[in-house]
Design a protein around this motif. Sequence first.
Motif, PDB file in Angstrom:
ATOM      1  N   LEU A  19       0.902  -1.310   0.003  1.00 29.48           N
ATOM      2  CA  LEU A  19       0.260  -0.224  -0.219  1.00 29.48           C
ATOM      3  C   LEU A  19       0.727   1.041   0.095  1.00 29.48           C
ATOM      4  N   GLY A  20       2.230   1.348   0.770  1.00 30.69           N
ATOM      5  CA  GLY A  20       2.871   2.491   0.648  1.00 30.69           C
ATOM      6  C   GLY A  20       3.530   2.521  -0.670  1.00 30.69           C
ATOM      7  N   LEU A  21       3.828   1.476  -1.466  1.00 34.35           N
ATOM      8  CA  LEU A  21       4.538   1.480  -2.610  1.00 34.35           C
ATOM      9  C   LEU A  21       3.390   2.123  -3.727  1.00 34.35           C
ATOM     10  N   LEU A  22       2.089   1.713  -3.445  1.00 36.66           N
ATOM     11  CA  LEU A  22       1.032   2.170  -4.380  1.00 36.66           C
ATOM     12  C   LEU A  22       0.660   3.637  -4.049  1.00 36.66           C
ATOM     13  N   ALA A  23       0.812   4.260  -2.850  1.00 33.50           N
ATOM     14  CA  ALA A  23       0.419   5.367  -2.364  1.00 33.50           C
ATOM     15  C   ALA A  23       1.382   6.247  -3.184  1.00 33.50           C
ATOM     16  N   SER A  24       2.725   5.872  -3.133  1.00 30.53           N
ATOM     17  CA  SER A  24       3.727   6.869  -3.542  1.00 30.53           C
ATOM     18  C   SER A  24       3.513   7.261  -5.080  1.00 30.53           C
ATOM     19  N   GLU A  25       3.037   5.980  -5.749  1.00 31.55           N
ATOM     20  CA  GLU A  25       2.980   6.010  -7.146  1.00 31.55           C
ATOM     21  C   GLU A  25       1.561   6.768  -7.280  1.00 31.55           C
ATOM     22  N   LEU A  26       0.405   6.742  -6.651  1.00 31.92           N
ATOM     23  CA  LEU A  26      -0.654   7.516  -7.026  1.00 31.92           C
ATOM     24  C   LEU A  26      -0.254   9.106  -6.608  1.00 31.92           C
ATOM     25  N   CYS A  27       0.326   9.427  -5.464  1.00 25.58           N
ATOM     26  CA  CYS A  27       0.604  10.676  -5.098  1.00 25.58           C
ATOM     27  C   CYS A  27       1.789  11.317  -5.830  1.00 25.58           C
ATOM     28  N   ARG A  28       2.278  10.848  -6.761  1.00 26.73           N
ATOM     29  CA  ARG A  28       3.693  11.149  -7.553  1.00 26.73           C
ATOM     30  C   ARG A  28       3.416  12.494  -8.031  1.00 26.73           C
ATOM     31  N   SER A  29       2.189  12.829  -8.887  1.00 19.55           N
ATOM     32  CA  SER A  29       2.032  14.224  -9.342  1.00 19.55           C
ATOM     33  C   SER A  29       1.742  15.136  -8.438  1.00 19.55           C
TER      34      SER A  29
END
Length: 276
Positions: A19-29
């Motif tokens: 979930l941490g990995l996914l969150a970092s990807e989703l919040c990149r922009s």
Amino acid sequence: MKRNAKEWIWRIAFGLAFLGLLASELCRSLMVERLSDGETVYMILSRASGALVGLLLMLRLSYGACLKHPWRTPWRAYLVSLPCWLVVINNFPWLGVLRGDIVLTATPAELTLYVLLCVCVACFEEILFRGAIFLMVLEHRRKSTWQIFWSLILSSAIFGAVHMVNLLMGAGLLATLLQIGYSFLIGGMCSVMLIYTRNMYLCIALHAVYNFGGGFVPAVADGTLWDTPTVVITAVLGVLVAAYVIGAVFKIRREHTDALYPKKEKAEKTQEEIPC
């Protein structure tokens, strides 16, 4: 009950890391838009989360032997890695810095973030690709020297091919192909070091220092990166160390690779000792 508790702990930890990995990807922009060093912060968070995912996968597969007691590794095993450090250290543009052609432009905070980025990327790539993928390939292909050799080639090729994603990130074709080649070579080198030393921390250190030197310009400095002496030294060192590493592969013995799987080797021996 104890086994079930460990299973649930692993599942929860793996889920949180993912979930941490996914969150970092989703919040990149959002990070890139709101923070001056948003891209670097994104890379640090995503690679740190990915390293944790890889670490949990290693432990799940019982590949944790290379994470334990690095001080117990015989000093002779560390000597095997010394030539590899020549390539790693040479990746830093020493000649340009000494001549004054390359000048540090980053602030202390930016330099600190860059160092942290190099470490996080190294942790992620070494734990996932050497600690999990390479050991999975090697586990069932280590009965002969040639099997070990092709296990190294296969896992390094996978590591190199993954960098094709840089094309989607806007990198040019030539730059991407060069990175694939470098990744293949550093992957093979670190795999050999892992077999000899059974020390994941050494592989991470090699990779982190290599990353620091390779991205120094333009990440935190400006100047002329390549000149004739640098190209010649890099080419000569690359050929010599590549020959050394290939020679080291064909000196690997079965006991070197068996030591990476102590729990599984112990289980197999116990099974053999049980009378029919």
